[in-house]
Scaffold this motif. Structure first.
Motif, PDB file in Angstrom:
ATOM      1  N   GLN A 161      22.925  -5.576 -16.620  1.00  0.00           N
ATOM      2  CA  GLN A 161      22.303  -4.885 -17.750  1.00  0.00           C
ATOM      3  C   GLN A 161      21.206  -5.731 -18.375  1.00  0.00           C
ATOM      4  OE1 GLN A 161      25.439  -3.873 -20.421  1.00  0.00           O
ATOM      5  NE2 GLN A 161      26.169  -2.170 -19.165  1.00  0.00           N
ATOM      6  N   HIS A 162      21.421  -7.044 -18.452  1.00  0.00           N
ATOM      7  CA  HIS A 162      20.425  -7.931 -19.054  1.00  0.00           C
ATOM      8  C   HIS A 162      19.194  -8.057 -18.162  1.00  0.00           C
ATOM      9  CE1 HIS A 162      18.660 -11.236 -21.239  1.00  0.00           C
ATOM     10  NE2 HIS A 162      18.639 -11.958 -20.136  1.00  0.00           N
ATOM     11  N   GLN A 163      19.395  -8.239 -16.885  1.00  0.00           N
ATOM     12  CA  GLN A 163      18.287  -8.456 -15.963  1.00  0.00           C
ATOM     13  C   GLN A 163      17.586  -7.165 -15.586  1.00  0.00           C
ATOM     14  OE1 GLN A 163      17.030 -11.384 -14.960  1.00  0.00           O
ATOM     15  NE2 GLN A 163      18.458 -12.338 -16.347  1.00  0.00           N
ATOM     16  N   GLN A 164      18.319  -6.077 -15.463  1.00  0.00           N
ATOM     17  CA  GLN A 164      17.781  -4.796 -15.009  1.00  0.00           C
ATOM     18  C   GLN A 164      16.930  -4.984 -13.762  1.00  0.00           C
ATOM     19  OE1 GLN A 164      15.866  -2.807 -18.242  1.00  0.00           O
ATOM     20  NE2 GLN A 164      17.747  -2.471 -19.323  1.00  0.00           N
ATOM     21  N   VAL A 165      17.530  -5.574 -12.752  1.00  0.00           N
ATOM     22  CA  VAL A 165      16.869  -5.788 -11.476  1.00  0.00           C
ATOM     23  C   VAL A 165      17.297  -4.674 -10.541  1.00  0.00           C
ATOM     24  CG1 VAL A 165      16.670  -7.338  -9.503  1.00  0.00           C
ATOM     25  CG2 VAL A 165      16.789  -8.262 -11.796  1.00  0.00           C
ATOM     26  N   TYR A 166      16.319  -4.009  -9.968  1.00  0.00           N
ATOM     27  CA  TYR A 166      16.596  -2.920  -9.061  1.00  0.00           C
ATOM     28  C   TYR A 166      16.002  -3.263  -7.696  1.00  0.00           C
ATOM     29  CZ  TYR A 166      17.424  -0.666 -13.503  1.00  0.00           C
ATOM     30  OH  TYR A 166      17.875  -0.373 -14.755  1.00  0.00           O
ATOM     31  N   PRO A 167      16.819  -3.714  -6.755  1.00  0.00           N
ATOM     32  CA  PRO A 167      16.281  -4.060  -5.434  1.00  0.00           C
ATOM     33  C   PRO A 167      15.755  -2.809  -4.738  1.00  0.00           C
ATOM     34  CG  PRO A 167      18.671  -4.160  -5.437  1.00  0.00           C
ATOM     35  CD  PRO A 167      18.250  -3.896  -6.839  1.00  0.00           C
ATOM     36  N   ASN A 168      14.627  -2.957  -4.068  1.00  0.00           N
ATOM     37  CA  ASN A 168      14.005  -1.834  -3.401  1.00  0.00           C
ATOM     38  C   ASN A 168      13.440  -2.314  -2.076  1.00  0.00           C
ATOM     39  OD1 ASN A 168      12.899   0.605  -2.827  1.00  0.00           O
ATOM     40  ND2 ASN A 168      11.209   0.443  -4.255  1.00  0.00           N
ATOM     41  N   THR A 169      13.932  -1.794  -0.990  1.00  0.00           N
ATOM     42  CA  THR A 169      13.439  -2.139   0.336  1.00  0.00           C
ATOM     43  C   THR A 169      12.690  -0.946   0.893  1.00  0.00           C
ATOM     44  OG1 THR A 169      15.329  -3.576   0.677  1.00  0.00           O
ATOM     45  CG2 THR A 169      14.096  -2.925   2.632  1.00  0.00           C
ATOM     46  N   GLU A 170      11.452  -1.167   1.289  1.00  0.00           N
ATOM     47  CA  GLU A 170      10.620  -0.115   1.854  1.00  0.00           C
ATOM     48  C   GLU A 170      10.494  -0.335   3.353  1.00  0.00           C
ATOM     49  OE1 GLU A 170       9.210   2.465   0.296  1.00  0.00           O
ATOM     50  OE2 GLU A 170       9.808   1.899  -1.719  1.00  0.00           O
ATOM     51  N   PRO A 171      11.224   0.404   4.168  1.00  0.00           N
ATOM     52  CA  PRO A 171      11.115   0.205   5.616  1.00  0.00           C
ATOM     53  C   PRO A 171       9.857   0.860   6.176  1.00  0.00           C
ATOM     54  CG  PRO A 171      12.712   1.909   5.136  1.00  0.00           C
ATOM     55  CD  PRO A 171      12.240   1.370   3.817  1.00  0.00           C
ATOM     56  N   GLY A 172       9.261   0.215   7.162  1.00  0.00           N
ATOM     57  CA  GLY A 172       8.129   0.787   7.883  1.00  0.00           C
ATOM     58  C   GLY A 172       6.915   1.066   7.025  1.00  0.00           C
ATOM     59  N   VAL A 173       6.465   0.099   6.239  1.00  0.00           N
ATOM     60  CA  VAL A 173       5.290   0.308   5.401  1.00  0.00           C
ATOM     61  C   VAL A 173       4.146  -0.556   5.895  1.00  0.00           C
ATOM     62  CG1 VAL A 173       6.619   0.891   3.342  1.00  0.00           C
ATOM     63  CG2 VAL A 173       5.939  -1.460   3.733  1.00  0.00           C
ATOM     64  N   ASP A 174       2.950  -0.183   5.507  1.00  0.00           N
ATOM     65  CA  ASP A 174       1.748  -0.942   5.802  1.00  0.00           C
ATOM     66  C   ASP A 174       1.390  -1.719   4.537  1.00  0.00           C
ATOM     67  OD1 ASP A 174      -0.582  -1.861   6.972  1.00  0.00           O
ATOM     68  OD2 ASP A 174      -1.734  -0.099   6.357  1.00  0.00           O
ATOM     69  N   LEU A 175       1.340  -3.046   4.636  1.00  0.00           N
ATOM     70  CA  LEU A 175       1.043  -3.906   3.495  1.00  0.00           C
ATOM     71  C   LEU A 175      -0.226  -4.676   3.779  1.00  0.00           C
ATOM     72  CD1 LEU A 175       1.792  -5.283   0.799  1.00  0.00           C
ATOM     73  CD2 LEU A 175       3.134  -6.907   2.129  1.00  0.00           C
ATOM     74  N   ARG A 197       0.883   0.725  -4.965  1.00  0.00           N
ATOM     75  CA  ARG A 197       1.270   1.641  -3.899  1.00  0.00           C
ATOM     76  C   ARG A 197       0.166   2.678  -3.769  1.00  0.00           C
ATOM     77  NH1 ARG A 197       7.124   4.465  -3.136  1.00  0.00           N
ATOM     78  NH2 ARG A 197       6.686   5.345  -1.089  1.00  0.00           N
ATOM     79  N   ASP A 198      -0.570   2.613  -2.652  1.00  0.00           N
ATOM     80  CA  ASP A 198      -1.702   3.509  -2.442  1.00  0.00           C
ATOM     81  C   ASP A 198      -1.277   4.862  -1.880  1.00  0.00           C
ATOM     82  OD1 ASP A 198      -3.108   1.327  -3.191  1.00  0.00           O
ATOM     83  OD2 ASP A 198      -3.919   0.875  -1.210  1.00  0.00           O
ATOM     84  N   ALA A 199      -0.284   4.870  -1.020  1.00  0.00           N
ATOM     85  CA  ALA A 199       0.180   6.103  -0.385  1.00  0.00           C
ATOM     86  C   ALA A 199       1.676   5.973  -0.147  1.00  0.00           C
ATOM     87  CB  ALA A 199      -0.565   6.325   0.938  1.00  0.00           C
ATOM     88  N   ASP A 200       2.269   6.973   0.520  1.00  0.00           N
ATOM     89  CA  ASP A 200       3.700   6.931   0.781  1.00  0.00           C
ATOM     90  C   ASP A 200       4.114   5.692   1.551  1.00  0.00           C
ATOM     91  OD1 ASP A 200       4.287   9.207  -0.585  1.00  0.00           O
ATOM     92  OD2 ASP A 200       4.181  10.517   1.173  1.00  0.00           O
ATOM     93  N   ASP A 201       3.284   5.268   2.502  1.00  0.00           N
ATOM     94  CA  ASP A 201       3.667   4.139   3.347  1.00  0.00           C
ATOM     95  C   ASP A 201       2.629   3.017   3.332  1.00  0.00           C
ATOM     96  OD1 ASP A 201       1.720   5.527   4.644  1.00  0.00           O
ATOM     97  OD2 ASP A 201       2.648   5.407   6.621  1.00  0.00           O
ATOM     98  N   HIS A 202       1.844   2.905   2.261  1.00  0.00           N
ATOM     99  CA  HIS A 202       0.826   1.864   2.205  1.00  0.00           C
ATOM    100  C   HIS A 202       0.851   1.170   0.851  1.00  0.00           C
ATOM    101  CE1 HIS A 202      -3.203   0.016   1.852  1.00  0.00           C
ATOM    102  NE2 HIS A 202      -2.995  -0.220   3.134  1.00  0.00           N
ATOM    103  N   PHE A 203       0.881  -0.171   0.888  1.00  0.00           N
ATOM    104  CA  PHE A 203       0.846  -0.998  -0.315  1.00  0.00           C
ATOM    105  C   PHE A 203      -0.328  -1.959  -0.217  1.00  0.00           C
ATOM    106  CE2 PHE A 203       5.149   0.423  -0.055  1.00  0.00           C
ATOM    107  CZ  PHE A 203       5.581   0.549  -1.359  1.00  0.00           C
ATOM    108  N   LEU A 204      -0.902  -2.324  -1.370  1.00  0.00           N
ATOM    109  CA  LEU A 204      -2.018  -3.258  -1.426  1.00  0.00           C
ATOM    110  C   LEU A 204      -1.676  -4.349  -2.430  1.00  0.00           C
ATOM    111  CD1 LEU A 204      -4.978  -4.062  -0.780  1.00  0.00           C
ATOM    112  CD2 LEU A 204      -5.649  -2.623  -2.699  1.00  0.00           C
ATOM    113  N   PHE A 205      -1.782  -5.622  -2.003  1.00  0.00           N
ATOM    114  CA  PHE A 205      -1.554  -6.768  -2.874  1.00  0.00           C
ATOM    115  C   PHE A 205      -2.880  -7.477  -3.085  1.00  0.00           C
ATOM    116  CE2 PHE A 205      -0.979 -11.320  -3.435  1.00  0.00           C
ATOM    117  CZ  PHE A 205      -0.160 -11.347  -4.535  1.00  0.00           C
ATOM    118  N   ILE A 206      -3.229  -7.751  -4.338  1.00  0.00           N
ATOM    119  CA  ILE A 206      -4.452  -8.473  -4.671  1.00  0.00           C
ATOM    120  C   ILE A 206      -4.053  -9.722  -5.443  1.00  0.00           C
ATOM    121  CG2 ILE A 206      -6.664  -8.410  -5.867  1.00  0.00           C
ATOM    122  CD1 ILE A 206      -6.596  -5.364  -5.546  1.00  0.00           C
ATOM    123  N   GLU A 207      -4.421 -10.883  -4.900  1.00  0.00           N
ATOM    124  CA  GLU A 207      -4.082 -12.149  -5.538  1.00  0.00           C
ATOM    125  C   GLU A 207      -4.976 -12.388  -6.746  1.00  0.00           C
ATOM    126  OE1 GLU A 207      -3.590 -16.883  -4.398  1.00  0.00           O
ATOM    127  OE2 GLU A 207      -4.566 -15.537  -3.008  1.00  0.00           O
TER     128      GLU A 207
END
Length: 162
Positions: A42-56, A78-88
């Motif tokens: 409850q304190h952390q409210q961490v929700y693990p989420n694994t996205e299988p088969g995505v384009d990063l 998250r750009d699309a259903d199966d595409h993520f973009l990370f910008i440093e």
């Protein structure tokens, strides 16, 4: 004598009664229904989420692959259903390009004196850690003494005239 986290389960591996990894023990404990585990969730409210088969796609400041075990500051979208973009983040570049908006003319123990772009100066108070020796009243006295010293210094050519 071994400590047992879950009374229904023996410590160590189930086959050989060997020691287990600390991470395994902690994850087992945090997944249990103990008051400590439920309070932690409850304190952390961490929700693990694994996205299988995505384009990063990673946009980083250094060419090549990221070394194992390294961390990057940035944002992921998250750009699309199966595409993520990370910008440093370009934190080092920002630090070199940033100009201080109102630079310090004087940096003291209890006060600072800043200068606005139009040339006017103004004081600000430092934020001390109050304790038994430095109470709020004592801080005010010391800041007043420092303001008096700074004001006499400005009268001798450090900023404004009398």
């Amino acid at each position: 004598m071994k400590k047992v986290l879950n009374p229904d389960r023996q410590a160590g591996s189930e086959r050989n009664q060997e020691p287990r990894l600390v991470g395994d023990i902690l994850s087992e404990m945090l997944q249990s229904n103990s008051p400590l585990a439920s309070g932690y969730r409850q304190h952390q409210q961490v929700y693990p989420n694994t996205e299988p088969g995505v384009d990063l796609k990673l946009l980083t400041r250094q060419p090549g692959r990221i070394p194992l075990g390294s961390y990057l500051d940035g944002a992921i979208t998250r750009d699309a259903d199966d595409h993520f973009l990370f910008i440093e983040n370009a934190t080092y570049k920002k630090r070199n390009d940033v100009q201080q908006r109102n630079p310090h003319v004087y940096e003291g123990v209890y006060i600072n004196i800043n200068r606005k772009p139009d040339g006017t100066i103004y004081p600000t108070f430092c934020r001390p850690q109050f304790n038994e020796r430095l109470t709020f009243a004592e801080f005010c006295r010391r800041a007043a003494d420092e303001l008096t010293q700074v004001a006499s210094g400005f009268a001798y050519g450090l900023g404004e005239e009398k």
